[in-house]
Design a protein around this motif. Structure first.
Motif, PDB file in Angstrom:
ATOM      1  N   LYS A 310     -50.231-104.856  19.440  1.00 36.71           N
ATOM      2  CA  LYS A 310     -50.236-104.272  20.578  1.00 36.71           C
ATOM      3  C   LYS A 310     -49.365-103.917  21.192  1.00 36.71           C
ATOM      4  CE  LYS A 310     -49.817-108.887  23.083  1.00 36.71           C
ATOM      5  NZ  LYS A 310     -50.566-109.595  23.750  1.00 36.71           N
ATOM      6  N   VAL A 311     -49.159-102.945  22.142  1.00 41.69           N
ATOM      7  CA  VAL A 311     -48.058-102.357  22.554  1.00 41.69           C
ATOM      8  C   VAL A 311     -47.659-103.081  23.980  1.00 41.69           C
ATOM      9  CG1 VAL A 311     -46.811-100.217  23.672  1.00 41.69           C
ATOM     10  CG2 VAL A 311     -48.311 -99.861  21.703  1.00 41.69           C
ATOM     11  N   VAL A 312     -46.596-103.668  24.011  1.00 42.46           N
ATOM     12  CA  VAL A 312     -45.986-104.012  25.406  1.00 42.46           C
ATOM     13  C   VAL A 312     -44.706-103.238  25.717  1.00 42.46           C
ATOM     14  CG1 VAL A 312     -45.096-106.287  26.567  1.00 42.46           C
ATOM     15  CG2 VAL A 312     -46.983-106.467  24.890  1.00 42.46           C
ATOM     16  N   GLY A 313     -44.900-102.700  26.937  1.00 40.78           N
ATOM     17  CA  GLY A 313     -43.672-101.623  27.290  1.00 40.78           C
ATOM     18  C   GLY A 313     -43.435-100.819  26.116  1.00 40.78           C
ATOM     19  N   ASP A 314     -42.323-100.875  25.759  1.00 40.11           N
ATOM     20  CA  ASP A 314     -42.122 -99.520  24.757  1.00 40.11           C
ATOM     21  C   ASP A 314     -41.926-100.441  23.190  1.00 40.11           C
ATOM     22  OD1 ASP A 314     -39.768-101.303  25.159  1.00 40.11           O
ATOM     23  OD2 ASP A 314     -38.312 -99.367  24.805  1.00 40.11           O
ATOM     24  N   LYS A 315     -42.504-101.457  23.015  1.00 37.40           N
ATOM     25  CA  LYS A 315     -42.489-102.451  21.855  1.00 37.40           C
ATOM     26  C   LYS A 315     -43.715-102.635  21.442  1.00 37.40           C
ATOM     27  CE  LYS A 315     -37.899-104.561  22.841  1.00 37.40           C
ATOM     28  NZ  LYS A 315     -37.695-103.849  24.201  1.00 37.40           N
ATOM     29  N   LYS A 316     -43.793-102.611  19.869  1.00 41.64           N
ATOM     30  CA  LYS A 316     -44.876-103.258  19.270  1.00 41.64           C
ATOM     31  C   LYS A 316     -45.002-104.707  18.961  1.00 41.64           C
ATOM     32  CE  LYS A 316     -45.948 -98.818  16.313  1.00 41.64           C
ATOM     33  NZ  LYS A 316     -45.975 -98.254  15.225  1.00 41.64           N
ATOM     34  N   VAL A 317     -45.765-105.494  19.363  1.00 49.19           N
ATOM     35  CA  VAL A 317     -45.783-106.784  19.730  1.00 49.19           C
ATOM     36  C   VAL A 317     -47.108-107.509  19.037  1.00 49.19           C
ATOM     37  CG1 VAL A 317     -45.630-108.853  21.322  1.00 49.19           C
ATOM     38  CG2 VAL A 317     -44.682-106.536  21.737  1.00 49.19           C
TER      39      VAL A 317
END
Length: 423
Positions: A310-317
């Motif tokens: 999933k995307v959290v801010g600008d990161k793939k998490v």
């Protein structure tokens, strides 16, 4: 870490700087195993100290012409056979243009690898490779076409000609593994199938059996799985006519009797859940993984894998799910597996793991790096080798891990074989 771009086949055997672990120049330890692993197009070489469970890099990684997909050593530990491809993964991956079956000789003193003979060109991405028990043939599984190929091995261990078949062996939808039964008379291919996507209906998984004689594959049977279930890998019990199948789509473990004709029984005798938390069963990209017996045949290890994002801010998490090792105790009379432990793999997507031949250590190759949530914070979890000690009762305890600078590459394959102590 900067990696050299994909190179042509003539450079099979080039080397790069070793990632992750500091190399040691030499060792006099006698209790040593050899660990080989793949990181993209790199073929890595480490030693495993069976007294301490420590890994040490040996020599320089070998550079293959494309990403290593799978490899297998012969019984004597003289040769390592590899399949490599630059195709994409999964059902919709790019087809690629480099697909090879190759061989390396294993140095008896150092464990170093040297290209052996000419590689054979394959028609598409190979996903799995095995040898027959006589060491005469190499069998390759192809996931896109759902077929198998057989190549003769020459007397010196090199790749010989492909064995012509009466027809393309139909090994099901998304063939994921090919194995030869202990009597060397039957080949079993597992097909994972595919989940429904959009307007495309689910494509069933299946178990496919072939008579195997002088390199020829003759269809014997196909058993289709129920909806939502797709097999990935199997393991033959070392002493009894029992076959254990890790179900990727569905995250389960099935046990089948092996019939006198060399095929799996039409229905599993036992069905077991492999997940610790059944709430994860239908989570996107929650999958069953590989499995392996302890050398004593009393314990079986199965990987559970999750790498949904999933995307959290600008990161793939990491979007959740379960990355665990499931430990099963095998009833010596009935063959029934009993779940006795779940343990975190210490990373993401345990694509592969191995029990060392001494039965003291289990090493997990956590395939990829990803951000993970830790409370309100995000933490970077690198790809890694995680080392676990195996107790007398078969249970695992985490000892240490070695982070890998993967540079976007994946740890796709690993094996541990008896090996020399010299570096």
């Amino acid at each position: 870490m900067t990696l050299t771009k994909t190179l042509p086949a003539v450079l099979l055997g080039s080397v790069l700087a070793a990632p992750g672990l500091q190399a040691q120049q030499s060792t006099t330890q006698e209790d040593t195993m050899t660990l080989y692993a793949s990181l993209g197009e790199q073929l890595l070489h480490y030693s495993l100290d069976t007294r301490t469970g420590t890994l040490a890099a040996r020599g320089q990684p070998v550079l293959l012409p494309a990403n290593l997909q799978f490899a297998v050593a012969d019984r004597e530990g003289r040769f390592l056979y590899t399949v490599s491809s630059n195709a994409g993964s999964g059902t919709l991956g790019a087809s690629g243009d480099t697909h090879l079956l190759g061989a390396f000789s294993i140095d008896a003193h150092s464990g170093s690898l040297t290209p052996w003979g000419e590689p054979a060109v394959l028609p598409e991405r190979p996903i799995h490779l095995t040898l027959d028990h006589g060491g005469e043939y190499a069998l390759t599984a192809f996931n896109q076409s759902g077929t198998l190929s057989v190549h003769k091995l020459d007397e010196e261990g090199g790749i010989g000609p492909q064995v012509a078949q009466a027809g393309a062996p139909d090994a099901g939808i998304f063939t994921h593994q090919v194995m030869v039964t202990p009597d060397n008379g039957t080949v079993v291919a597992l097909a994972r199938g595919n989940d429904a996507i959009g307007e495309r209906a689910e494509e069933p998984g299946s178990v496919n059996s072939f008579r195997f004689e002088q390199g020829q594959l003759t269809p014997l049977s196909r058993v289709e799985m129920a909806p939502g279930l797709g097999p990935r890998h199997l393991a033959f019990h070392p002493d009894r006519p029992w076959v254990y199948v890790a179900i990727e789509r569905g995250s389960k473990l099935f046990m089948y009797p092996l019939t006198a004709g060399g095929t799996l029984a039409p229905e599993p005798l036992y069905r077991k859940e492999a997940l610790r938390d059944m709430a994860n069963e239908h989570r996107h990209r929650q999958k069953g993984g590989v499995l392996q017996f302890h050398p004593n045949g009393r314990y079986l290890y199965v990987a559970n894998r999750a790498d949904g994002e999933k995307v959290v801010g600008d990161k793939k998490v990491l979007a959740g799910g379960e990355n665990t090792m499931a430990v099963f105790r095998i009833d010596p009379h009935s063959g029934e597996p009993e779940l006795v432990q779940h343990l975190d793999t210490q990373g993401i997507e345990a694509r592969t793991f191995k029990v060392d031949p001494s039965g003291q250590w289990l090493v997990v190759a956590n395939q990829k790096s990803l951000w993970v949530e830790q409370g309100d914070e995000l933490a970077w979890l690198p790809a890694n080798f995680a080392v676990f000690r195996i107790a007398q009762d078969g249970t695992l305890s985490f000892v240490r891990k070695y982070d890998i600078d993967d540079a976007g590459r994946w740890l796709l394959w690993m094996d541990i074989i008896p090996g020399p102590a010299a570096g």
